[in-house]
Design a protein around this motif. Structure first.
Motif, PDB file in Angstrom:
ATOM      1  N   LYS A  32       0.994  -1.075   0.042  1.00  0.00           N
ATOM      2  CA  LYS A  32       0.192  -0.134  -0.094  1.00  0.00           C
ATOM      3  C   LYS A  32       0.846   1.180   0.024  1.00  0.00           C
ATOM      4  O   LYS A  32       0.644   2.287  -0.591  1.00  0.00           O
ATOM      5  N   GLU A  33       1.912   1.353   0.691  1.00  0.00           N
ATOM      6  CA  GLU A  33       2.620   2.204   0.819  1.00  0.00           C
ATOM      7  C   GLU A  33       3.610   2.546  -0.421  1.00  0.00           C
ATOM      8  O   GLU A  33       3.741   3.757  -0.976  1.00  0.00           O
ATOM      9  N   VAL A  34       3.875   1.273  -1.198  1.00  0.00           N
ATOM     10  CA  VAL A  34       4.632   1.526  -2.476  1.00  0.00           C
ATOM     11  C   VAL A  34       3.772   2.064  -3.493  1.00  0.00           C
ATOM     12  O   VAL A  34       3.997   3.143  -4.425  1.00  0.00           O
ATOM     13  N   ILE A  35       2.407   1.784  -3.499  1.00  0.00           N
ATOM     14  CA  ILE A  35       1.537   2.405  -4.530  1.00  0.00           C
ATOM     15  C   ILE A  35       1.369   3.718  -4.050  1.00  0.00           C
ATOM     16  O   ILE A  35       1.053   4.360  -5.103  1.00  0.00           O
ATOM     17  N   GLU A  36       1.279   4.405  -2.886  1.00  0.00           N
ATOM     18  CA  GLU A  36       1.277   5.617  -2.774  1.00  0.00           C
ATOM     19  C   GLU A  36       2.513   6.469  -3.215  1.00  0.00           C
ATOM     20  O   GLU A  36       2.457   7.526  -3.682  1.00  0.00           O
ATOM     21  N   TYR A  48      -7.501   0.217  -6.657  1.00  0.00           N
ATOM     22  CA  TYR A  48      -7.392  -1.536  -5.911  1.00  0.00           C
ATOM     23  C   TYR A  48      -8.409  -1.318  -4.749  1.00  0.00           C
ATOM     24  O   TYR A  48      -8.959  -0.098  -4.299  1.00  0.00           O
ATOM     25  N   ASN A  49      -8.648  -2.297  -4.170  1.00  0.00           N
ATOM     26  CA  ASN A  49      -9.274  -2.632  -2.976  1.00  0.00           C
ATOM     27  C   ASN A  49      -8.494  -3.262  -1.870  1.00  0.00           C
ATOM     28  O   ASN A  49      -7.286  -3.854  -1.954  1.00  0.00           O
ATOM     29  N   VAL A  53      -4.131  -5.432  -1.244  1.00  0.00           N
ATOM     30  CA  VAL A  53      -2.749  -5.069  -0.705  1.00  0.00           C
ATOM     31  C   VAL A  53      -2.701  -5.493   0.832  1.00  0.00           C
ATOM     32  O   VAL A  53      -1.608  -5.428   1.166  1.00  0.00           O
ATOM     33  N   ASP A  54      -3.758  -5.821   1.287  1.00  0.00           N
ATOM     34  CA  ASP A  54      -3.595  -6.217   2.807  1.00  0.00           C
ATOM     35  C   ASP A  54      -2.545  -7.497   3.014  1.00  0.00           C
ATOM     36  O   ASP A  54      -2.584  -8.320   2.385  1.00  0.00           O
ATOM     37  N   LEU A  94      -5.235  -2.088 -10.463  1.00  0.00           N
ATOM     38  CA  LEU A  94      -4.495  -3.573  -9.891  1.00  0.00           C
ATOM     39  C   LEU A  94      -5.204  -4.761 -10.089  1.00  0.00           C
ATOM     40  O   LEU A  94      -6.459  -4.763  -9.781  1.00  0.00           O
ATOM     41  N   LYS A  95      -4.568  -5.528 -10.586  1.00  0.00           N
ATOM     42  CA  LYS A  95      -5.099  -7.038 -10.669  1.00  0.00           C
ATOM     43  C   LYS A  95      -4.089  -8.023 -10.409  1.00  0.00           C
ATOM     44  O   LYS A  95      -2.909  -7.914 -10.585  1.00  0.00           O
ATOM     45  N   ASP A  96      -4.582  -9.173 -10.132  1.00  0.00           N
ATOM     46  CA  ASP A  96      -3.828 -10.417 -10.051  1.00  0.00           C
ATOM     47  C   ASP A  96      -2.992 -10.855 -11.277  1.00  0.00           C
ATOM     48  O   ASP A  96      -3.836 -10.605 -12.423  1.00  0.00           O
TER      49      ASP A  96
END
Length: 459
Positions: A32-36, A48-49, A53-54, A94-96
């Motif tokens: 999540k931090e990397v996406i930010e 993303y949901n 990312v959790d 974001l997707k698998d």
């Protein structure tokens, strides 16, 4: 030391997760931090949901960043088996990771690599001799299991204008059934052609209006059309849960079902074994290609909005077993080439993974057919403005191809303008097309239930 400074340090420490940024800790950061960071640095938006990312962390996170945003996104997400789909300028989702979906050029390069293994009929036939037995092994169908010694269950015929319909249930392993409907011409002279009509993953499957129309029209033209359920769809849901369709064994069950339906229909003395076709769309198109590659009894093939060198089938019922690893690796276009020199119509459109069919994949098929001096036996109808469906624009070339190669009658159905009149087809309610009754009340008592019991049949 100033107490306020100490308190500030403690506050910062407690308010952020511990993530030491040094090589001892592999410069590790939560996804999540990397996406930010990505969104801020490259001025992009990534949808993303929380579930995606959790609990996910990335080693050497910022070391993966490059000047090019798309290269960076690949470097960041590939180790996590994830990717993004680009939805617009600076907008991503974001997707698998999709193992079955390649970049177009990657698929073309791979097909070229496969094609380098043969350059004439002899070398191609040698390749086919490697592929076919390995396909059966990959499908867990070598040797083919014995057929249960039971009679097919067939319902009473329903009569319509120019055709009849009856439902059937066929036991393909002890307690395991495949269900469908048989559309026959009301009147015919001599033996009639057979067209297997598996469908794809569209809602309502073989009960859909366009699926019923297609089979009815084929019957009105003088052939027998057999429409049948996917595994864990339709009446198969009486035995299994819908989520079971997303298991790899679905590919095995569907293939065995298609082979057993072919056995069943060819035992009918009214069917002409020299004119046997198969025509399916989307996932049914993948099934069409595989069935034709496996069984020479099929003399004509029509995969619709499915065939591509860079798409291997997004459902486990298309790619869940290692069929694409056979003979050192293969893909769906090479499998489709195994139909040569039998007539084959490939229908593609401009809004899915078949969009580039005329550019590379179809010329490859023509090359294989040319080994047999049968290049005119393979045809591509490409509809660049169309999307992923089995609408009339797809059905029309199907009717034309079948009428040409199976000598079907179109009088009274095809006008002088070349268009077909489908208005004489009756659309039945879904429950009428069930073999086991609207509530499954006629399901045999010995029918198996649950995926665990299915697995036991294929151990």
């Amino acid at each position: 030391m100033n107490k306020w400074f100490v308190l500030a340090c403690v506050f910062v420490f407690l308010s952020k997760p511990v993530s030491a940024q040094d090589s001892d800790h592999q410069y590790r950061k939560p996804l999540k931090e990397v996406i930010e960071l990505l969104e801020k640095r490259y001025d992009i938006t990534i949808k993303y949901n929380a579930e995606q990312v959790d609990g996910k962390w990335l080693n050497y996170a910022e070391w993966r960043f490059r000047a090019d945003v798309d290269e960076t996104l690949h470097n960041v997400l590939a180790p996590l088996d994830m990717k993004v789909n680009k939805e617009g300028e600076g907008k991503y989702k974001l997707k698998d990771y999709e193992y079955f979906r390649w970049e177009v050029q990657d698929g073309w390069d791979y097909l070229d690599q496969l094609a380098s293994r043969y350059d004439d009929k002899r070398s191609w036939e040698k390749r086919k001799l490697l592929l076919r037995p390995q396909l059966f092994q990959a499908l867990k169908l070598f040797p083919l299991p014995d057929r249960p010694d039971t009679k097919p269950i067939v319902t009473k015929k329903r009569n319509f204008k120019g055709y009849t319909v009856e439902n059937f249930a066929l036991e393909i392993r002890p307690g395991l059934y495949v269900n469908g409907s048989i559309y026959r011409p009301s009147k015919h002279k001599g033996k009639v052609p057979l067209v297997l009509s598996p469908d794809g993953h569209w809602a309502d499957h073989r009960y859909r209006k366009d699926a019923q129309i297609r089979c009815a029209m084929i019957a009105k033209m003088g052939a027998v059309a057999v429409s049948y359920d996917l595994f864990a769809w339709g009446e198969s849901l009486l035995q299994f849960k819908s989520e079971d369709h997303r298991r790899s064994l679905a590919l095995t069950v569907q293939t065995l079902g298609g082979l057993r339906i072919l056995d069943f229909m060819l035992a009918d003395k009214a069917v002409d074994a020299s004119r046997v076709g198969i025509c399916g769309g989307s996932g049914g198109g993948s099934h069409t290609v595989l069935m034709t590659a496996l069984d020479d009894r099929i003399t004509l093939s029509i995969p619709v909005v499915s065939l591509s060198s860079y798409h291997f089938g997004g459902c486990p019922c298309e790619s869940g077993q290692p069929i694409h690893a056979c003979a050192g690796g293969t893909n769906n276009v090479e499998l489709a080439a195994m139909a040569a020199p039998r007539p084959q119509l490939v229908i593609s459109d401009g809004k899915d993974w078949t969009a580039h069919m005329p550019e590379h994949d179809f010329p490859y098929l023509q090359k294989i057919y040319d080994y047999y001096e049968a290049q005119n036996q393979v045809v591509n109808v490409h509809l660049p403005e169309d999307g992923h469906d089995f609408g009339y624009s797809k059905r029309k070339p199907v009717y034309d191809f079948l009428s040409k190669h199976f000598r079907l009658q179109t009088q009274g159905l095809k006008g002088t303008d070349g268009e077909y009149d489908e208005s004489g087809c009756t659309i039945e309610e879904k429950a009428v097309l069930y073999t086991f009754g609207a509530q499954g009340e006629n399901l045999p008592a010995h029918a198996i239930h649950g995926f665990g019991n299915l697995e036991k049949l294929f151990q």
